[in-house]
Design an enzyme around this catalytic site. Sequence first.
Site, mmCIF file in Angstrom:
data_model
loop_
_atom_site.group_PDB
_atom_site.id
_atom_site.type_symbol
_atom_site.label_atom_id
_atom_site.label_comp_id
_atom_site.label_asym_id
_atom_site.label_seq_id
_atom_site.Cartn_x
_atom_site.Cartn_y
_atom_site.Cartn_z
ATOM 1 N N TYR A 82 0.853 -1.197 0.000
ATOM 2 C CA TYR A 82 0.000 0.000 0.000
ATOM 3 C C TYR A 82 0.884 1.241 0.000
ATOM 4 C CZ TYR A 82 -5.035 -0.383 0.177
ATOM 5 O OH TYR A 82 -6.345 -0.505 -0.189
ATOM 6 N N GLU A 118 -0.493 4.779 -0.466
ATOM 7 C CA GLU A 118 -1.313 5.984 -0.668
ATOM 8 C C GLU A 118 -0.492 7.248 -0.463
ATOM 9 O OE1 GLU A 118 -4.371 4.327 1.829
ATOM 10 O OE2 GLU A 118 -5.893 5.243 0.541
ATOM 11 N N ASP A 126 -6.061 13.495 -25.447
ATOM 12 C CA ASP A 126 -6.053 12.097 -25.014
ATOM 13 C C ASP A 126 -5.341 11.328 -26.128
ATOM 14 O OD1 ASP A 126 -6.541 9.448 -24.537
ATOM 15 O OD2 ASP A 126 -8.652 9.692 -24.044
ATOM 16 N N THR A 169 -3.224 6.166 -22.092
ATOM 17 C CA THR A 169 -3.053 4.834 -21.530
ATOM 18 C C THR A 169 -1.652 4.371 -21.925
ATOM 19 O OG1 THR A 169 -4.163 3.979 -23.493
ATOM 20 C CG2 THR A 169 -5.466 4.099 -21.467
ATOM 21 N N LYS A 186 -1.610 0.528 -25.195
ATOM 22 C CA LYS A 186 -1.999 0.381 -26.604
ATOM 23 C C LYS A 186 -0.714 0.379 -27.453
ATOM 24 C CE LYS A 186 -6.626 2.215 -25.868
ATOM 25 N NZ LYS A 186 -6.746 2.837 -24.546
ATOM 26 N N ARG A 191 -1.561 -2.337 -18.491
ATOM 27 C CA ARG A 191 -2.800 -1.544 -18.436
ATOM 28 C C ARG A 191 -2.598 -0.489 -17.373
ATOM 29 N NH1 ARG A 191 -6.105 -4.410 -21.432
ATOM 30 N NH2 ARG A 191 -7.679 -2.812 -21.152
HETATM 31 N N1 DSN Z 1 -11.422 0.570 -25.042
HETATM 32 C C1 DSN Z 1 -10.402 1.409 -25.600
HETATM 33 C C2 DSN Z 1 -10.283 1.219 -27.060
HETATM 34 O O1 DSN Z 1 -10.439 0.103 -27.482
HETATM 35 O O2 DSN Z 1 -10.037 2.165 -27.795
HETATM 36 C C3 DSN Z 1 -10.581 2.792 -25.225
HETATM 37 O O3 DSN Z 1 -10.776 2.853 -23.858
#
Ligand code: DSN
Length: 390
Positions: free
Chosen positions: A37, A39, A187, A213, A216, A222
């Site tokens: 933990y 925090e 984003d 994120t 990707k 993730r």
């Molecule tokens: N679910 C993601 C995507 O596939 O683009 C976006 O959050």
Amino acid sequence: MKAEKERQKKVINLIASENFVSADVLAALGSELTNKYSEGYPGHRYYGGQTFTDKIEILAQKRALKLFKLSPAKWHVNVQPLSGSPANVAVYLALVPLGGKIMGMSLSHGGHLTHGHKVSISGKAWQQVAYGVDAKSEQLNYEEIKAVAEKEKPALIVAGFTAYPRVIDFKKFREIADSVGAILMVDMSHVAGLVAGGAYPTPFDYADVVTTTVHKTLRGPRSALIFAKNDERELGKKIDKAIFPGMQGGPHMNQIAAVAIALKEAASPEFKKYAHQIKKNASVLAEELVKLGWRIVSGGTDSHLILMDTWMMGKGIAGSVASKLLEKAGIIVNMNTIPNETRSPMDPSGIRLGTAAETTRGKREKDMIAIARKIDAVLRGKTSKKKGKK
Ligand code: DSN
């Protein structure tokens, strides 16, 4: 878990938001850091025993700034968001009064749920002002976006999408945001790996805040990052407070260690080549599908992502049927709405394809041609679309 590992090995993965992480990233996710933990933030935690977690979080912050060529004097980064949706919502919580206006792309044109859609908290606690793509070109029309901004005067404008294949003119978005006094948030979740590898324009010259994120095109665990410009508005300080204690509790330190590893991998010369190859592969895949007679939204792609119109105004098949047929043939995609959708999100007109995951596996241009032909062979038998030239 073994069955899923085998499934992943067997299929061709064209999900535009997925990738295959390295063994080191997997090892960090499965490490003892998951027991801890933490925090708070480095040096200011609510639990003891933070000698190593503090070092790890600081390392992830440094690597995030370095990867995108940002000076720590000019940019702040928060590496604690558990994933993309909480990252976006934390920015709104920090910077837009509840009930205020967030201007984002509508879901059916390629925006994300967290860009203000009414089923997401981003559209319940705030008010979405939606924009879309040009009806004819299916690309961003900056004059129309400007007109919407001038009419609605949003507090924050979001640029960056989940199903938009083209380059975004971040400078134009900056001008539009300035003309109405809005904060510009980019984003870049889908294209972060391409930006890191120099294969897509960087948003950092123009944005106030950048969210992304990590899992990707950036090929990490993730997770998500929030970058904020350092100036008198103290955006970073407000965002840190919105993440913790505003929305989240203890950060997932195993995930943050995995982020630090992925960021180091993305800074390598090999990753640069990888990013450019992702883009080449997507172009070839799109071109071959067009040659085979399929309609690609906007006519092509400038990134890793392709939106394929499988319905073709009734001459083809629905996206849901296409994705099921392809899965039976070992090709994994997701059904997707297309701009000016005439069907429904659960049964849309298209599918979304991406090349990041298969490029990680070493696929090149010739493999993309073979994949396009396989997609065509699987789908063509089920449609009344005319055969394209091979
Ligand atoms: N679910 C993601 C995507 O596939 O683009 C976006 O959050």
